[in-house]
Design a protein around this motif. Structure first.
Motif: not given
Lengths: 85, 145
Positions: A56, A62-63, B57, B60-61, B111, B114-117
């Motif tokens: 990604r 940010d994405f 991120q 955000r969670i 989450t 999956n979404d925290v780099p």
């Protein structure tokens, strides 16, 4: 223009010489998109050829989709599937 | 509350930051380094983070736990080298009632993964591997940190 590229995960092994832990500067044509950067990197090192397919993308921490156009000095990151926790 | 640090995590830190007298419960998930993976012995894990984005991120969670369940959440994540048994992540959710706290805490850790780099570099008996989602990719360099 010059942008900052960040590689993570196993792609760090394919970062160019002189990279700082997968981070390096790259000269690209004005108006280049994230996808253009990925293609350029893939042409230079075949280990990076699948970059866009398997990561990604993020701009400015940010994405951001691959078609995002970049401006001078921006930071682009290619993020493999994550494994935190 | 969000914390991304190289220091040893103190789960109580999350609790102290969250729990108030209105709470009837808190659920706390603590992830620790285990000594095996894919049938191999593991000595330790090195976590690498894209720090500015990871922190964003994680916030955000926390924000979404508040929006969706109206609950307060704290996330602590450690990076750098961790030996077997050490805590890599703490997620705490406090709540007047347990059901929502369990749901929100489960959603938060799922989450995060999956979404925290953040990525694991696994130091296994037969070599060093990058863990990327479900894949374990051998490191090409000589594996020194």
């Amino acid at each position: 223009m010059t942008i900052r590229v960040l590689l993570f995960g196993h792609y760090k092994d394919a970062a160019p010489a002189g990279a700082d832990n997968g981070a390096f500067s790259l000269d690209v044509p004005a108006g280049a998109t994230v996808a253009d950067v990925a293609r350029l990197l893939g042409e230079r090192d075949e280990r990076l050829r699948d970059l866009l397919a398997r990561t990604r993308t993020a701009v400015g921490a940010d994405f951001a989709p691959p078609e995002t156009a970049l401006s001078d000095g921006e930071e682009v990151a290619f993020l493999p599937p994550m494994s935190g926790g | 509350m969000v914390l991304l640090t190289e220091a040893v995590l103190d789960p109580q830190q999350a609790v102290d930051a969250l729990v108030t007298e209105t709470d009837g419960a808190y659920v706390q998930f603590v992830g620790v380094v285990r000594n095996h993976a894919r049938g191999r012995q593991v000595a330790g894990l090195e976590y690498e983070a894209y720090k500015p984005m990871a922190e964003r991120q994680m916030r955000r969670i926390v924000d979404e736990v508040h929006q969706r369940w109206g609950l307060r959440c704290a996330i602590l994540h450690r990076f750098g080298y961790l030996a077997v048994g050490e805590a890599s992540v703490v997620i705490c959710v406090s709540s007047p009632h347990r059901a929502e706290a369990f749901d929100a805490c489960r959603w938060a850790i799922d989450t995060l993964k999956n979404d925290v780099p953040i990525w694991k570099k696994e130091y296994a008996a037969d070599g060093t591997y990058w863990i990327e989602g479900e894949n374990a990719i051998p490191m090409q360099s000589d594996g020194t940190a």
